[in-house]
Write an enzyme that holds these catalytic residues in place. Sequence first.
Site, PDB file in Angstrom:
ATOM      1  N   ARG A   1       0.809  -1.225   0.000  1.00  0.00           N
ATOM      2  CA  ARG A   1       0.000   0.000   0.000  1.00  0.00           C
ATOM      3  C   ARG A   1       0.842   1.275   0.000  1.00  0.00           C
ATOM      4  O   ARG A   1       0.292   2.362  -0.132  1.00  0.00           O
ATOM      5  CB  ARG A   1      -0.917   0.004   1.232  1.00  0.00           C
ATOM      6  CG  ARG A   1      -0.154   0.222   2.536  1.00  0.00           C
ATOM      7  CD  ARG A   1      -0.911  -0.191   3.770  1.00  0.00           C
ATOM      8  NE  ARG A   1      -2.225   0.381   3.933  1.00  0.00           N
ATOM      9  CZ  ARG A   1      -3.006   0.138   4.990  1.00  0.00           C
ATOM     10  NH1 ARG A   1      -2.579  -0.658   5.964  1.00  0.00           N
ATOM     11  NH2 ARG A   1      -4.205   0.691   5.080  1.00  0.00           N
TER      12      ARG A   1
ATOM     13  N   ASP B   1     -14.421  -3.823  13.469  1.00  0.00           N
ATOM     14  CA  ASP B   1     -15.237  -3.016  12.560  1.00  0.00           C
ATOM     15  C   ASP B   1     -16.702  -3.419  12.673  1.00  0.00           C
ATOM     16  O   ASP B   1     -17.598  -2.568  12.661  1.00  0.00           O
ATOM     17  CB  ASP B   1     -14.754  -3.184  11.120  1.00  0.00           C
ATOM     18  CG  ASP B   1     -13.303  -2.763  10.938  1.00  0.00           C
ATOM     19  OD1 ASP B   1     -12.862  -1.842  11.655  1.00  0.00           O
ATOM     20  OD2 ASP B   1     -12.616  -3.353  10.081  1.00  0.00           O
TER      21      ASP B   1
END
Length: 311
Positions: A109, A263
């Site tokens: 990333r 999450d």
Amino acid sequence: MTPLDAVTFGEAMAMFVADQPGDLAGAEHFTKRIAGAELNVAIGLARLGLNVGWASRVGNDSFGRYTLQQLEKERINSAQVTVDARYPTGFQLKDKRLDGTDPTVEYFRKGSAASHLSPEDFNADYFGAARHLHLSGVAAALSQSSLALARHAAKEMRRMGKTISFDPNLRPVLWPSEAAMVEALNELAFQADWVLPGLKEGQILTGKQTPEEIADFYLSRGVKAVVIKLGADGAWFKSADGEQATVPACRVENVVDTVGAGDGFAVGVISALLEGLSLHQAVGRGNKIGSLAVQAVGDSEGLPTRAALGE
């Protein structure tokens, strides 16, 4: 601008999960999925029927197109997603575990399109159309410019009278030092109405040990409620008016994939509070959705629809 129940921002990555257990070096077949802490929350809220917006940058590549396809599939508003031809969309590899332990994840990333998010990506009309902002420590850790966006978004949404939730989601490897991480994330937490750390995260961020000490650290700085995840022991919460309780975890017989549990917990708490339920009910829903998340492979595959939630 279409009214939104919640808005968030962050990085989405294509995720390749090995089809067979073992070292990633030996894996030959993978299943492609979508990943990203803030996107997981957006997906979970959208599946429960909330109108959700997600802001980001993706590359002009197949992973970027895949991200946009997934947003459309999940009915998430993507009007504030920029296709940035200069930088690529990130991706990650994840191994498969059969014993319920945390999987190994390798990230690709660095220098991604999303890492170039900045305050310029804050569209006041778009964000202001939402009644709630969800922030995560992952987006804050991507880059200095993304951290600046988080600070700006928190300041502006607070000024507009919106509610804000914050999940620290610690990623120490993305920060120059633990001290820098603690200072930056606490600054964001102090802007939030609801702070949702895990117990270990809370200990790192506050220097305190017990759930109540951690909660008081934030409540004394204007936070309205602190919910502390305790893993198999459920979660403990305390509000600014002194209400506190432990909410037991939901029993899970077979843990398949632990990534995304936090999450899912955030999805439960945020959705319930936005619906006007009590803090106790919200934490109970958080526990329930977190337990569903760990029973499916993938970061968001276990997040339920309203019908599957059964409430």
